[in-house]
Design a protein around this motif. Structure first.
Motif, PDB file in Angstrom:
ATOM      1  N   LYS A 113       0.840  -1.191   0.000  1.00 36.98           N
ATOM      2  CA  LYS A 113       0.000   0.000   0.000  1.00 36.98           C
ATOM      3  C   LYS A 113       0.876   1.243   0.000  1.00 36.98           C
ATOM      4  N   THR A 124      -4.557   6.827   1.147  1.00 33.61           N
ATOM      5  CA  THR A 124      -3.902   5.530   1.161  1.00 33.61           C
ATOM      6  C   THR A 124      -4.509   4.677   0.057  1.00 33.61           C
ATOM      7  N   GLN A 126      -3.721   1.001  -2.841  1.00 30.52           N
ATOM      8  CA  GLN A 126      -3.030  -0.244  -3.157  1.00 30.52           C
ATOM      9  C   GLN A 126      -1.985  -0.014  -4.237  1.00 30.52           C
ATOM     10  N   SER A 149       4.273  -2.248   6.104  1.00 26.06           N
ATOM     11  CA  SER A 149       3.439  -3.432   6.304  1.00 26.06           C
ATOM     12  C   SER A 149       3.128  -3.554   7.793  1.00 26.06           C
ATOM     13  N   ASP A 558      -7.294  -1.870  13.671  1.00 29.29           N
ATOM     14  CA  ASP A 558      -7.232  -1.315  12.317  1.00 29.29           C
ATOM     15  C   ASP A 558      -5.769  -1.201  11.900  1.00 29.29           C
ATOM     16  N   ARG A 559      -5.243  -2.254  11.317  1.00 30.57           N
ATOM     17  CA  ARG A 559      -3.822  -2.295  10.984  1.00 30.57           C
ATOM     18  C   ARG A 559      -3.450  -1.265   9.930  1.00 30.57           C
ATOM     19  N   ASP A 560      -4.375  -0.961   9.035  1.00 36.70           N
ATOM     20  CA  ASP A 560      -4.086   0.060   8.035  1.00 36.70           C
ATOM     21  C   ASP A 560      -3.854   1.414   8.688  1.00 36.70           C
ATOM     22  N   SER A 563      -0.462   1.360  10.467  1.00 34.60           N
ATOM     23  CA  SER A 563       0.629   1.438   9.488  1.00 34.60           C
ATOM     24  C   SER A 563       0.724   2.823   8.865  1.00 34.60           C
ATOM     25  N   ALA A 564      -0.433   3.422   8.550  1.00 35.06           N
ATOM     26  CA  ALA A 564      -0.420   4.742   7.921  1.00 35.06           C
ATOM     27  C   ALA A 564       0.175   5.791   8.859  1.00 35.06           C
TER      28      ALA A 564
END
Length: 614
Positions: A113, A124, A126, A149, A558-560, A563-564
């Motif tokens: 991403k 964000t 893909q 990641s 919320d892993r996104d 990570s963000a």
């Protein structure tokens, strides 16, 4: 050329709170000092002359960082003149530098991403393709970078974590600490020290040979990292010396060999004020006697920057914890309700800012006839904390500031400056009786954590982590958490956070008519978390409980989002989160072998093998 496509599915509005500047990660572990040996100070390694950036307010209607994936996928191009959403018929792609033998879009082999960072928002999406991104900015200067990641985000979260098992048998069994920078360098700092006090210094009960004085401090710098670094180096030694004098004086008292509570509080306040006087007043005298820009940079840098300070002092003899607070870092006690099996949160400090009615009233009483002494919730309309070390621009007279600016460096005085000093380093001290047998714990953290989580959420998250250790549902339960079983019997994990409800606390830790409906902390409002009131967004993945708190402050399940927020580089990251320093101290009846050990499973190995303090 192989191409990579960014599919946009979320945006976020920008917001920066106070203290938009730079710090230095100065990570030091605590030590047991015997019989109050002299403390040593090392010179700060470097200094920053970064000016304090303009303060920005949170937008009234922020756009969410985290939300559902849009039904309409938008695409962005680095080759086009702008980075605007395209319709499905106008799909463009983000180029990577890996060659391809076919114009056919490649198959995604990795879940990669990207972030596209604008001044006011970021996107964000893909990445399709295996090659690295060809450019790190687009034609309009917007930052483009590959998002970490989940594994890389975890590695970054745990980079500075440390955990110690305290085998002193004096009521403290473990403490965990972690730091996460947002500014570059980080402006937060911290310090810990255990001082073994013989009976010749402080009387002990039942003829015990010694007691322990245990100190933990977190320091939230602003306008640079030099003041917080100075506090890390010497604040605990200043406090120990003042306490040493106070306790020794009490031994000769025939009525009671122990100092009265007011004297101990006064000793801590005196330590803070004396150190700030050295930073802001004595430094000026020294540089004027020996004018040199090099000497001026060394001595005046901690005065020109500033720092909040939160210092906790635990006396193992009396099982009393004192918290001295200067600024808006915060301490919260977690204590278990024996009847309900849940924890409840008790704030041990009050945030000292211009938004605190108590502090505003004090400031107006000290500076009558100055209506803008607190303006828009800030000192002279600019500085948020009303108590701090350094920040000499609010303590020096205009004449002194003009001389320093003329002969050395500095800024022009604030036009509203009339009757300095406006800011004081004198702390407010609270006293709490600790019950080690009941498994009390205390969380100390800079305001970066409290912008993200409420007091109750923080205490509930620590309780959730403890339950996970007891029930073996955490990753690799080991001897590092064996002491937890002495607290309570294992029980089924709670469906939500195991915390008593008492209303959503504001930054002062109090629920008032004005803030009872204020909702989530300011960062949760900024991010517009859709389930901010739901405990289902939290997760237990870390062996270090301080890291556990930071992970859940950054997004939890919320892993996104996690990570963000961790991918964003400085200075972009400062719009969405502050520097974070978190310490969690666990009290209990542990083993007594006199040794403090590194809890290796909950400590970072990135900077070499950690060494236990003796």
């Amino acid at each position: 050329m192989r191409r990579a496509v960014i599919s946009t599915f979320r945006t976020a509005r920008r917001s920066a709170l106070r203290k938009v500047i730079s710090k230095g990660p100065l990570f030091h572990r605590p030590a047991v000092e015997h019989a109050l040996r002299p403390f040593h100070t090392t010179a700060a390694r470097r200094y920053s002359n970064t000016r304090q950036a303009a303060f920005m307010q949170l937008p009234r209607t922020p756009v969410a960082i985290v939300g559902a994936i849009s039904a309409v996928t938008a695409y962005y191009s680095l080759k086009g003149p702008s980075l605007q959403p395209q319709s499905p018929e106008q799909v463009r792609s983000l180029t990577t530098d890996a060659p391809t033998a076919s114009p056919t879009p490649p198959v995604t082999t990795h879940d990669r991403k990207a972030l596209v960072v604008d001044n006011d928002q970021f996107f964000t999406g893909q990445i399709v393709g295996d090659g690295p991104l060809a450019k790190d900015t687009d034609d309009r200067g917007r930052k483009v970078l590959e998002m970490l990641s989940p594994d890389q985000a975890t590695e970054r979260l745990r980079k500075n974590e440390q955990s110690y098992l305290v085998g002193r048998g004096k009521g403290v069994v473990r403490y965990d600490v972690v730091q996460l920078p947002s500014n570059d360098p980080i402006e937060d700092d911290h310090a810990e020290k255990i001082v073994e006090v013989p009976s010749s210094v402080a009387a002990t009960d039942n003829g015990a040979p010694s007691s322990d004085w245990m100190f933990w401090g977190v320091f939230d710098g602003h306008s640079g990292w030099t003041t917080s670094a100075k506090l890390r180096q010497v604040l605990i030694s200043f406090a120990a010396r003042e306490l040493n004098t106070t306790y020794k004086a009490a031994i000769s008292n025939t009525k009671s060999p122990f100092p009265d509570p007011a004297s101990i509080d006064a000793a801590l306040k005196s330590a803070f004020v004396k150190l700030d006087n050295e930073i802001c007043i004595e430094s000026v005298d020294k540089v004027f006697k020996n004018p040199s820009k090099r000497l001026g940079a060394e001595l005046l840098a901690p005065a020109l920057s500033g720092s909040c300070a939160l210092l906790s002092f635990y006396d193992s003899r009396s099982k009393t914890l004192r918290v001295a607070c200067t600024g808006d870092s915060r301490a919260v006690l977690g204590r278990k309700n024996g009847k309900t099996g849940k924890w409840f949160a008790t704030p041990l400090s009050e945030d000292q800012t211009g938004s605190n009615p108590n502090e505003e009233a004090r400031m107006r009483a000290e500076h009558p006839g100055e209506p803008q002494v607190i303006y828009r919730g800030r000192v002279l309309g600019n500085l948020e904390p009303t108590r701090a070390f350094g920040d000499a621009a609010y303590k020096w007279s205009k004449e002194v500031q003009d001389q320093i600016r003329k002969h050395f460096f500095g800024r022009s005085p604030n036009q509203l400056l009339k009757t300095p000093p406006y800011v004081t380093a004198e702390p407010v001290v609270t006293t709490t009786k600790i019950e080690p047998s009941k498994g009390d714990f205390v969380v100390l953290a800079t305001d970066g954590l409290w912008e993200m989580l409420t007091n109750e959420e923080v205490v509930g998250l620590v309780g959730q982590w403890v339950e996970a250790q007891n029930n073996g549902s955490s990753p690799a339960k080991s001897s590092g958490t064996a002491w937890l079983t002495s607290w309570f019997n294992s029980s089924s994990p709670s469906t939500g956070l195991p915390v008593e409800k008492g209303g959503n606390m504001d930054k002062t830790g109090k629920v008032t008519a004005e803030n009872k409906d204020a909702g989530a902390p300011i960062r949760q409002q900024q991010w517009q978390i859709p389930d901010a009131n739901s405990h289902s967004r939290f997760v237990v993945e870390d062996k270090n409980v301080a890291t556990h708190l930071v992970r859940n402050a950054m997004g939890g399940k919320d892993r996104d989002m996690v990570s963000a927020l961790l991918t964003l580089p400085s200075p972009y990251s400062r719009r969405y989160r502050d520097d974070l320093t978190v310490e969690v101290i666990f009290f209990g009846e542990g083993e007594s072998d006199g040794v403090v050990r590194v809890n290796e499973e909950a400590s970072s190995q990135s900077n070499g093998e950690p060494k236990a303090k003796l």
